[in-house]
Enzyme design. Sequence first.
Site, PDB file in Angstrom:
ATOM      1  N   ASN A   8      -7.996 -19.394  46.886  1.00  0.00           N
ATOM      2  CA  ASN A   8      -7.752 -20.548  47.753  1.00  0.00           C
ATOM      3  C   ASN A   8      -6.428 -20.401  48.484  1.00  0.00           C
ATOM      4  O   ASN A   8      -5.979 -21.324  49.143  1.00  0.00           O
ATOM      5  CB  ASN A   8      -7.744 -21.845  46.929  1.00  0.00           C
ATOM      6  CG  ASN A   8      -9.141 -22.247  46.511  1.00  0.00           C
ATOM      7  OD1 ASN A   8     -10.056 -22.256  47.319  1.00  0.00           O
ATOM      8  ND2 ASN A   8      -9.312 -22.565  45.242  1.00  0.00           N
ATOM      9  N   ASP A  68      -5.321 -10.357  41.461  1.00  0.00           N
ATOM     10  CA  ASP A  68      -4.215 -10.993  40.778  1.00  0.00           C
ATOM     11  C   ASP A  68      -3.019 -10.073  40.979  1.00  0.00           C
ATOM     12  O   ASP A  68      -3.168  -8.843  41.022  1.00  0.00           O
ATOM     13  CB  ASP A  68      -4.491 -11.214  39.290  1.00  0.00           C
ATOM     14  CG  ASP A  68      -3.521 -12.234  38.682  1.00  0.00           C
ATOM     15  OD1 ASP A  68      -3.200 -13.239  39.354  1.00  0.00           O
ATOM     16  OD2 ASP A  68      -3.077 -12.036  37.536  1.00  0.00           O
ATOM     17  N   THR A  69      -1.873 -10.688  41.153  1.00  0.00           N
ATOM     18  CA  THR A  69      -0.658  -9.931  41.436  1.00  0.00           C
ATOM     19  C   THR A  69       0.446 -10.414  40.514  1.00  0.00           C
ATOM     20  O   THR A  69       0.549 -11.608  40.230  1.00  0.00           O
ATOM     21  CB  THR A  69      -0.229 -10.134  42.908  1.00  0.00           C
ATOM     22  OG1 THR A  69      -1.230  -9.584  43.751  1.00  0.00           O
ATOM     23  CG2 THR A  69       1.103  -9.459  43.205  1.00  0.00           C
ATOM     24  N   PHE A 148       5.210 -14.573  51.542  1.00  0.00           N
ATOM     25  CA  PHE A 148       5.060 -15.711  50.632  1.00  0.00           C
ATOM     26  C   PHE A 148       5.426 -15.260  49.222  1.00  0.00           C
ATOM     27  O   PHE A 148       5.709 -14.087  48.987  1.00  0.00           O
ATOM     28  CB  PHE A 148       3.635 -16.275  50.694  1.00  0.00           C
ATOM     29  CG  PHE A 148       2.558 -15.285  50.322  1.00  0.00           C
ATOM     30  CD1 PHE A 148       2.028 -15.258  49.045  1.00  0.00           C
ATOM     31  CD2 PHE A 148       2.070 -14.384  51.257  1.00  0.00           C
ATOM     32  CE1 PHE A 148       1.041 -14.352  48.697  1.00  0.00           C
ATOM     33  CE2 PHE A 148       1.070 -13.481  50.927  1.00  0.00           C
ATOM     34  CZ  PHE A 148       0.559 -13.461  49.646  1.00  0.00           C
ATOM     35  N   ARG A 177      -0.622  -5.130  47.516  1.00  0.00           N
ATOM     36  CA  ARG A 177      -1.933  -5.671  47.866  1.00  0.00           C
ATOM     37  C   ARG A 177      -2.587  -4.794  48.931  1.00  0.00           C
ATOM     38  O   ARG A 177      -3.775  -4.516  48.879  1.00  0.00           O
ATOM     39  CB  ARG A 177      -1.824  -7.127  48.343  1.00  0.00           C
ATOM     40  CG  ARG A 177      -3.196  -7.780  48.545  1.00  0.00           C
ATOM     41  CD  ARG A 177      -3.111  -9.285  48.805  1.00  0.00           C
ATOM     42  NE  ARG A 177      -2.585  -9.976  47.650  1.00  0.00           N
ATOM     43  CZ  ARG A 177      -1.347 -10.465  47.562  1.00  0.00           C
ATOM     44  NH1 ARG A 177      -0.518 -10.374  48.581  1.00  0.00           N
ATOM     45  NH2 ARG A 177      -0.932 -11.065  46.472  1.00  0.00           N
TER      46      ARG A 177
END
Length: 191
Positions: A8, A68-69, A148, A177
């Site tokens: 999301n 997931d990071t 971000f 990513r």
Amino acid sequence: MTIVFATNNPNKIREVQNQLPDHIRLISLEAIGCLVDIPETQDTIAGNAIQKATYIKDHFGLDCFADDTGLEITALNGAPGVFSARYAGPQRNADDNMNLVLSRLQPKHDRTAQFKTVIALHFQGDLITFEGICKGKITETKRGTDGFGYDPIFQPANYKATFAELSMAEKNRIGHRGQAVAKLISYLNRH
């Protein structure tokens, strides 16, 4: 080809869509009617990515991927790691998280760190994972306004700028990513 990206987070969606070739189109959770906060209760980054992708596969029956990071800081014994999004509490506030990291690193000399992303893909009956790692260090102050999460305090190796000072294209090219997404794209292009 259309595929669900189980997040999301509009920043993640924009960052990943920016890398995808025209023939791969992302579908958001909202578009498939998934309005729940998908659980992330595993104790590893890979475990959380698999858990999120499997939730969509099990509940909606769609091909999908989730990521997931975690930011892993050497002097903090790998923290915040799997707890990166909620390091300073359940409110998941990026400024609170960065401030806590900076305060805990204040007395430390070693500022080495790495970002790790794991993407879990459910595709045509198979589950595959892709990993990306970007090594760097934590700066002493926040710098930059793009990006971000922890981007304003993470300076990738061999760069003078933080992720928040780099363009999205450059961050995607060298970042964690971006590396994992490149592996995902390579896989999808072969199928």
